[in-house]
Scaffold this motif. Structure first.
Motif, PDB file in Angstrom:
ATOM      1  N   GLY A  53       0.854  -1.177   0.000  1.00  0.00           N
ATOM      2  CA  GLY A  53       0.000   0.000   0.000  1.00  0.00           C
ATOM      3  C   GLY A  53       0.891   1.229   0.000  1.00  0.00           C
ATOM      4  N   LYS A  54       0.283   2.375  -0.127  1.00  0.00           N
ATOM      5  CA  LYS A  54       1.028   3.631  -0.106  1.00  0.00           C
ATOM      6  C   LYS A  54       0.407   4.570   0.918  1.00  0.00           C
ATOM      7  N   ARG A  55       1.282   5.249   1.642  1.00  0.00           N
ATOM      8  CA  ARG A  55       0.825   6.270   2.575  1.00  0.00           C
ATOM      9  C   ARG A  55       1.501   7.562   2.140  1.00  0.00           C
ATOM     10  N   GLY A  56       0.730   8.557   1.839  1.00  0.00           N
ATOM     11  CA  GLY A  56       1.258   9.826   1.354  1.00  0.00           C
ATOM     12  C   GLY A  56       1.964  10.622   2.436  1.00  0.00           C
ATOM     13  N   ALA A  57       2.750  11.567   1.989  1.00  0.00           N
ATOM     14  CA  ALA A  57       3.418  12.478   2.925  1.00  0.00           C
ATOM     15  C   ALA A  57       2.357  13.316   3.637  1.00  0.00           C
ATOM     16  N   ARG A  58       2.647  13.664   4.864  1.00  0.00           N
ATOM     17  CA  ARG A  58       1.673  14.453   5.623  1.00  0.00           C
ATOM     18  C   ARG A  58       2.397  15.249   6.699  1.00  0.00           C
ATOM     19  N   VAL A  59       1.670  16.145   7.296  1.00  0.00           N
ATOM     20  CA  VAL A  59       2.210  16.953   8.395  1.00  0.00           C
ATOM     21  C   VAL A  59       1.642  16.396   9.688  1.00  0.00           C
ATOM     22  N   GLY A  60       2.520  16.143  10.652  1.00  0.00           N
ATOM     23  CA  GLY A  60       2.098  15.656  11.956  1.00  0.00           C
ATOM     24  C   GLY A  60       2.516  16.633  13.038  1.00  0.00           C
ATOM     25  N   ARG A  61       2.280  16.250  14.266  1.00  0.00           N
ATOM     26  CA  ARG A  61       2.657  17.100  15.396  1.00  0.00           C
ATOM     27  C   ARG A  61       3.437  16.277  16.410  1.00  0.00           C
ATOM     28  N   ASN A  62       4.472  16.899  16.938  1.00  0.00           N
ATOM     29  CA  ASN A  62       5.218  16.301  18.035  1.00  0.00           C
ATOM     30  C   ASN A  62       4.327  16.419  19.271  1.00  0.00           C
ATOM     31  N   PRO A  63       3.938  15.294  19.892  1.00  0.00           N
ATOM     32  CA  PRO A  63       3.017  15.378  21.025  1.00  0.00           C
ATOM     33  C   PRO A  63       3.603  16.079  22.250  1.00  0.00           C
ATOM     34  N   MET A  64       4.911  16.106  22.350  1.00  0.00           N
ATOM     35  CA  MET A  64       5.539  16.755  23.509  1.00  0.00           C
ATOM     36  C   MET A  64       5.557  18.276  23.369  1.00  0.00           C
ATOM     37  N   THR A  65       5.851  18.769  22.156  1.00  0.00           N
ATOM     38  CA  THR A  65       6.026  20.210  21.980  1.00  0.00           C
ATOM     39  C   THR A  65       4.915  20.858  21.163  1.00  0.00           C
ATOM     40  N   GLY A  66       4.155  20.055  20.444  1.00  0.00           N
ATOM     41  CA  GLY A  66       3.125  20.604  19.571  1.00  0.00           C
ATOM     42  C   GLY A  66       3.687  21.116  18.251  1.00  0.00           C
ATOM     43  N   GLU A  67       4.992  20.989  18.064  1.00  0.00           N
ATOM     44  CA  GLU A  67       5.654  21.459  16.841  1.00  0.00           C
ATOM     45  C   GLU A  67       5.225  20.598  15.649  1.00  0.00           C
ATOM     46  N   GLU A  68       4.995  21.250  14.511  1.00  0.00           N
ATOM     47  CA  GLU A  68       4.657  20.527  13.292  1.00  0.00           C
ATOM     48  C   GLU A  68       5.897  19.846  12.740  1.00  0.00           C
ATOM     49  N   ILE A  69       5.726  18.606  12.259  1.00  0.00           N
ATOM     50  CA  ILE A  69       6.819  17.886  11.619  1.00  0.00           C
ATOM     51  C   ILE A  69       6.317  17.291  10.315  1.00  0.00           C
ATOM     52  N   ASN A  70       7.209  17.181   9.358  1.00  0.00           N
ATOM     53  CA  ASN A  70       6.847  16.569   8.087  1.00  0.00           C
ATOM     54  C   ASN A  70       7.121  15.080   8.164  1.00  0.00           C
ATOM     55  N   ILE A  71       6.109  14.297   7.810  1.00  0.00           N
ATOM     56  CA  ILE A  71       6.238  12.842   7.792  1.00  0.00           C
ATOM     57  C   ILE A  71       6.302  12.425   6.330  1.00  0.00           C
ATOM     58  N   ALA A  72       7.364  11.733   5.962  1.00  0.00           N
ATOM     59  CA  ALA A  72       7.596  11.350   4.569  1.00  0.00           C
ATOM     60  C   ALA A  72       6.600  10.287   4.108  1.00  0.00           C
ATOM     61  N   ALA A  73       6.386  10.229   2.800  1.00  0.00           N
ATOM     62  CA  ALA A  73       5.569   9.182   2.212  1.00  0.00           C
ATOM     63  C   ALA A  73       6.251   7.842   2.448  1.00  0.00           C
ATOM     64  N   ALA A  74       5.472   6.774   2.513  1.00  0.00           N
ATOM     65  CA  ALA A  74       6.035   5.449   2.774  1.00  0.00           C
ATOM     66  C   ALA A  74       5.194   4.372   2.112  1.00  0.00           C
ATOM     67  N   ARG A  75       5.845   3.251   1.830  1.00  0.00           N
ATOM     68  CA  ARG A  75       5.120   2.074   1.371  1.00  0.00           C
ATOM     69  C   ARG A  75       4.746   1.271   2.612  1.00  0.00           C
TER      70      ARG A  75
END
Length: 93
Positions: A53-75
């Protein structure tokens, strides 16, 4: 059930030795892993299908700081249960 218990169950069911059953299970896992890594679908009629399957790139959040992080696409690996497997699971309720 862990791998050791699975090997014992297969050895008991088939009458094979534990070493032979373990090698067979390792071979099965290896073959499925290699096929799915190549992009193939492995269909075990009645049990289910393994595929990529494929999971697209997305923006997530660091639960400790609330900072946005980029999560790369993955198989990813997908498993779809077959009808016989689903029926067996639902019959044991």
């Amino acid at each position: 059930m862990n791998k050791r218990e699975l090997i014992d169950a297969v050895a008991f069911t088939t009458g094979l030795g534990r070493d032979v059953a373990g090698e067979a299970i390792d071979g099965l896992i290896s073959a499925i892993t290699k096929a799915v890594a190549r992009g193939d679908t492995v269909q075990l009629i009645g049990f289910g299908s393994f595929s990529q399957g494929k999971r697209g790139a997305r923006v997530g959040r660091n639960p400790m700081t609330g900072e946005e992080i980029n999560i790369a696409a993955a198989r990813t690996v997908k498993f779809t249960a077959g009808k016989t497997f689903k029926d067996a699971v639902n019959a044991t309720r």
